[in-house]
Motif scaffolding. Sequence first.
Motif, PDB file in Angstrom:
ATOM      1  N   GLY A   1      27.863  52.237  31.722  1.00 27.76           N
ATOM      2  CA  GLY A   1      28.631  51.255  30.971  1.00 27.76           C
ATOM      3  C   GLY A   1      27.951  50.715  29.735  1.00 27.76           C
ATOM      4  O   GLY A   1      28.516  49.847  29.049  1.00 27.76           O
TER       5      GLY A   1
ATOM      6  N   VAL B   1      31.233  45.836  33.449  1.00 26.28           N
ATOM      7  CA  VAL B   1      31.689  46.168  32.100  1.00 26.28           C
ATOM      8  C   VAL B   1      33.028  45.487  31.853  1.00 26.28           C
ATOM      9  O   VAL B   1      33.761  45.174  32.803  1.00 26.28           O
ATOM     10  CB  VAL B   1      31.842  47.695  31.919  1.00 26.28           C
ATOM     11  CG1 VAL B   1      30.514  48.396  32.201  1.00 26.28           C
ATOM     12  CG2 VAL B   1      32.946  48.248  32.804  1.00 26.28           C
TER      13      VAL B   1
ATOM     14  N   SER C   1      35.863  50.059  25.880  1.00 24.24           N
ATOM     15  CA  SER C   1      34.837  50.424  26.863  1.00 24.24           C
ATOM     16  C   SER C   1      35.261  51.659  27.651  1.00 24.24           C
ATOM     17  O   SER C   1      34.422  52.469  28.046  1.00 24.24           O
ATOM     18  CB  SER C   1      34.546  49.252  27.800  1.00 24.24           C
ATOM     19  OG  SER C   1      35.681  48.873  28.537  1.00 24.24           O
TER      20      SER C   1
ATOM     21  N   ILE D   1      32.761  54.820  28.081  1.00 24.43           N
ATOM     22  CA  ILE D   1      32.312  55.246  29.414  1.00 24.43           C
ATOM     23  C   ILE D   1      32.842  56.627  29.740  1.00 24.43           C
ATOM     24  O   ILE D   1      32.134  57.447  30.344  1.00 24.43           O
ATOM     25  CB  ILE D   1      32.714  54.197  30.464  1.00 24.43           C
ATOM     26  CG1 ILE D   1      31.992  52.873  30.175  1.00 24.43           C
ATOM     27  CG2 ILE D   1      32.365  54.679  31.871  1.00 24.43           C
ATOM     28  CD1 ILE D   1      32.490  51.699  30.993  1.00 24.43           C
TER      29      ILE D   1
END
Length: 280
Positions: free
Chosen positions: A62, A107, A113, A117
């Motif tokens: 993350g 996260v 994100s 990831i």
Amino acid sequence: MFGVGLRREHYPYLTEKPITDIDWFEVISENYMNTEGRPISVLESIRKDYPITCHGVGMSLGSSNEIDPNYLKDLKALIDRLDPFLVSDHLAWNHWNGIKLHELIPVPYHEESLKIIANHIDYVQNELQRQIAVENISAYFNYTTSTMNESEFLSLLVQQTGCSILLDINNIYVNAKNFHFNPVDFIKTIPKESIAQVHLAGFTDMGTYLFDTHAEPVHQEVWNLFETSLELIPENIPIMIEWDENVPEFHKLEAELNKARQIMNKRDKNETRKITKPVL
């Protein structure tokens, strides 16, 4: 298949090669990477008799930083050496700009994100030349920027990367109590076919919140959630007990694992009764 985490407290007992109720062991990858000491020697001896999985805490999937290529090099060397049937890490970060933390930090669950990831998972799976499993974590704060919940985020990661999920039932229960959501709804959101392994562990009740310590037996509430979840996870899935603090004698760990086995056997017997019930 029913397993436990391999812990150094049990090395003397296991090196005697006793007959056990254990089908396999999970090892913390970082404890055995890039080393030729006693731990890897003991592990290789155990590996002759048992399948294993490699479970990491240092990949930092993350993080906004790139995955450390030297870390992956050492991990791949360990994988090549041990041939685990599963490799996993967490949906979390603990490295940033050269700083390494000893906690798994959650996260934010949003599109930015997710993209970062997913790219990290793709990179790791390409470098290791194998699928990895990603574990849901216990968390003690939320991000105000999140636009979805953890289970939705994990499901999207599965769709975009082909990774599998290591489903930690204790972490789901801890978060559900701390953040007030339905833990069964969480499990229902995860694609059933993506679940590759299940973790069970004990939490500590801190009064105002639950803390995922792995220092106690599995609580009854977690056993209940596990039993409820059986219709939502694949059959014959690897299941294990995590116990990292106040580690008990090995026979007590076996007894704890056998509770999971009994619950699964009860489910299997009920399914058999349904199949063999005469049609009137």
